[in-house]
Structure formats: C-alpha cells, structure tokens
Design an enzyme around this catalytic site. Sequence first.
Site, PDB file in Angstrom:
ATOM      1  N   GLY A  31      -1.243  36.231  24.030  1.00  0.00           N
ATOM      2  CA  GLY A  31      -0.450  37.430  24.297  1.00  0.00           C
ATOM      3  C   GLY A  31       0.329  37.887  23.085  1.00  0.00           C
ATOM      4  CG  HIS A  34      -0.785  41.291  16.336  1.00  0.00           C
ATOM      5  ND1 HIS A  34      -2.030  41.136  15.785  1.00  0.00           N
ATOM      6  CD2 HIS A  34      -0.252  40.039  16.415  1.00  0.00           C
ATOM      7  CE1 HIS A  34      -2.246  39.861  15.516  1.00  0.00           C
ATOM      8  NE2 HIS A  34      -1.182  39.167  15.907  1.00  0.00           N
ATOM      9  N   GLY A  36      -4.344  42.959  15.313  1.00  0.00           N
ATOM     10  CA  GLY A  36      -5.320  41.898  15.029  1.00  0.00           C
ATOM     11  C   GLY A  36      -6.080  41.513  16.291  1.00  0.00           C
ATOM     12  CG  HIS A  37      -4.056  39.590  19.521  1.00  0.00           C
ATOM     13  ND1 HIS A  37      -2.725  39.743  19.212  1.00  0.00           N
ATOM     14  CD2 HIS A  37      -4.283  38.255  19.545  1.00  0.00           C
ATOM     15  CE1 HIS A  37      -2.172  38.552  19.073  1.00  0.00           C
ATOM     16  NE2 HIS A  37      -3.090  37.634  19.260  1.00  0.00           N
ATOM     17  CD  GLN A  61      -2.361  26.730  21.156  1.00  0.00           C
ATOM     18  OE1 GLN A  61      -3.197  26.882  22.041  1.00  0.00           O
ATOM     19  NE2 GLN A  61      -2.374  27.480  20.056  1.00  0.00           N
ATOM     20  CE  LYS A 151      -2.050  34.383  11.039  1.00  0.00           C
ATOM     21  NZ  LYS A 151      -1.527  34.178  12.303  1.00  0.00           N
ATOM     22  CG  ASP A 152      -4.929  31.619  13.764  1.00  0.00           C
ATOM     23  OD1 ASP A 152      -3.904  31.073  13.373  1.00  0.00           O
ATOM     24  OD2 ASP A 152      -4.914  32.684  14.415  1.00  0.00           O
ATOM     25  CD  GLN A 155      -7.178  29.119  16.958  1.00  0.00           C
ATOM     26  OE1 GLN A 155      -6.169  28.572  17.356  1.00  0.00           O
ATOM     27  NE2 GLN A 155      -7.377  30.424  17.124  1.00  0.00           N
ATOM     28  CB  SER A 188       2.696  36.494  17.860  1.00  0.00           C
ATOM     29  OG  SER A 188       1.512  37.040  18.379  1.00  0.00           O
TER      30      SER A 188
HETATM   31  O1  PAF Z   1      -5.251  31.748  18.477  1.00  0.00           O
HETATM   32  C1  PAF Z   1      -4.629  31.683  19.553  1.00  0.00           C
HETATM   33  O2  PAF Z   1      -3.992  32.643  19.972  1.00  0.00           O
HETATM   34  C2  PAF Z   1      -4.670  30.386  20.349  1.00  0.00           C
HETATM   35  O3  PAF Z   1      -4.669  29.282  19.518  1.00  0.00           O
HETATM   36  C3  PAF Z   1      -5.827  30.329  21.350  1.00  0.00           C
HETATM   37  C4  PAF Z   1      -7.180  30.322  20.652  1.00  0.00           C
HETATM   38  C5  PAF Z   1      -5.758  31.517  22.304  1.00  0.00           C
HETATM   39  C6  PAF Z   1      -5.740  29.049  22.180  1.00  0.00           C
HETATM   40  O4  PAF Z   1      -4.539  28.974  22.882  1.00  0.00           O
END
Ligand code: PAF
Length: 292
Positions: A31, A34, A36-37, A61, A151-152, A155, A188
């Site tokens: 949530g 922005h 980016g999402h 996390q 950006k991540d 991940q 965020s």
């Molecule tokens: O990148 C994120 O916003 C979070 O790490 C994700 C992938 C939604 C997992 O909670």
Amino acid sequence: MNEPQILRTAAELAAWRTARNGPIHFVPTMGNLHQGHLSLVDAASAEGAAVIVSIFVNPTQFGPGEDFARYPRTVEADLERLAGRCSAVWLPAIDDLYPLGPDAGFRVRVPEALGDILCGAHRPGHFDGVANVVLRLFQHVRPDRALFGEKDYQQLTILRRLAEDFAVGVQIDAAPTVREADGLAMSSRNRYLSEAERRVAPALYRTLTDLASQAADAGEHGDPPSTGTLRALARSGMERLAGHGFEPEYVEFRDAGTLGPPNAEPLRLLAAARLGAARLIDNVVVSRHSRR
Ligand code: PAF
C-alpha cells in the site's frame, strides 16, 4: 476498465479467481501507492489479463525496532489511485495469510548467499519474511505473472529464485525504478524525510550513477574492472554519502544476475543509507550505454 472489485476475504478472492478464465497478472504491495506501484499495475495490464493488486503490510518482514507500526497505511487513497486501473484489489486479513499466526506457521528460508548479504546483512530475517508472504500470496491468487519493481533489486532477485526453486508457475517480471524529477527513487519511506533531508536525498542516486559510469569506463574489452578498482570505487561512494550527511550501510558492486561477487558482466551497483529517520535504498545498472 470498470472500478476494481474490492476483495476483503480469502473466500471473496477465491470466488473472483474461479470466475476468471483468462490470464491473471498480480502486483503485490504494502500500500501507500505511488507512481512506482502504478507503473507496475499499468505494465501488468498488457495482453488483456485480469490485474489484481494486493495491499498488505506484512509483519514478518519487519525486524524488531523497524517501522512496522508507523508504516503508512492509506487504503482509501490507494483505492482511489487504483480506480480504473485494475480488475480487483485484495485486502487480506492477517489470518488469511497466516492461519497459524505470523510467528507459528511454516516458513521458507532464503539461502544465505542471497538473503544475508546487502540489505539482508542489515535487516536479519527481512527477506525470509518477504519470501514467506509472497509464497502465501501466490498460493491464494495463483497468478500467471507477477510484477515487482527494480528499486528493490535484491528482493526481485530473491523472488525470481524462489519462483524457480518452488516451480510456482508464476512468471516474475520487473519494471524500472520510477524516480522523482531530481532522481530520488520513489518510495513509501521518502515521507520520513524532513524538508532539508529531502533536498539531500537525491545525492544517493547521483553518487551511484557517477560510480557506475566510472566503473563502466574502467572495464576493458567487455570484462569488468578488477575487484580492487571496484572496491576502491565502492569505498569512495561510502565516503561521499557520509560527506552528504547519510549514514551509509553499504555500497557494493555485484553480479547483476546472482548478486554474487562482481566477476562477470553485467554488474549492478547497489546501496542503502540512512538519512534521518528514513532508510533509503537504490541501485543502478553498470553499463557504458545506460545511466539508470
Ligand atoms: O515490495 C513490497 O512492497 C513488499 O516487500 C512485498 C513484495 C509486497 C511483500 O510484502
């Protein structure tokens, strides 16, 4: 596109899922959406797929003392931003994703070589939490394709490996980092910056792009520069960030595919640094042709 259907329970999600007969593309988020999402949601909309976005601030996390409690929760504004952009939004309850409780359920462990380096060295257990929630989200949504931001980057690399290792049958795709006009990566957590810190923050990206182009220039005949050269550049990056007032956690060149040592091209340059109450991360490709 019509207004997205808001799904509040796993049962509602299952009913939505059953009614679909084409491909499902998925954008998991925490949530506070922005641009980016939204770029991920728009990228997911190709090929006539039904696009579903999840909004869930995942407790597993966040480490002790991290910002779980104050992480911005802006569901109403998020739903407005998603209007007309996707087919459904899933707002899972904690029991939907962790029926045995977030601390008591089964867990996957990210291999050390991927999960305990870079950000993982500074946030122990963080990527285990990400892997666990994404796997659980995938089990419920059963998408054909899922999208994550570059950006991540760590991940993204971990989730690609996770999808492969568990043969989840989900295609993992990436979209480029979306930046403010001054280069700061959208996040965020940028809202934790004071006005003065916000003016300093773009120095992170500037430092990375400068170092990446120096590294690209130092490479020869398609080979990456020597480990010594890359270490010296990374050290100079740490010093430069500290000079701007950051508390840098790491600046490191890595193999772009495996995140292992930077012995073969393509390389990626990644960094994390604290600035006041914000922990900022960013990364750029190391290439003669591209500055991103
Ligand atoms: O990148 C994120 O916003 C979070 O790490 C994700 C992938 C939604 C997992 O909670």
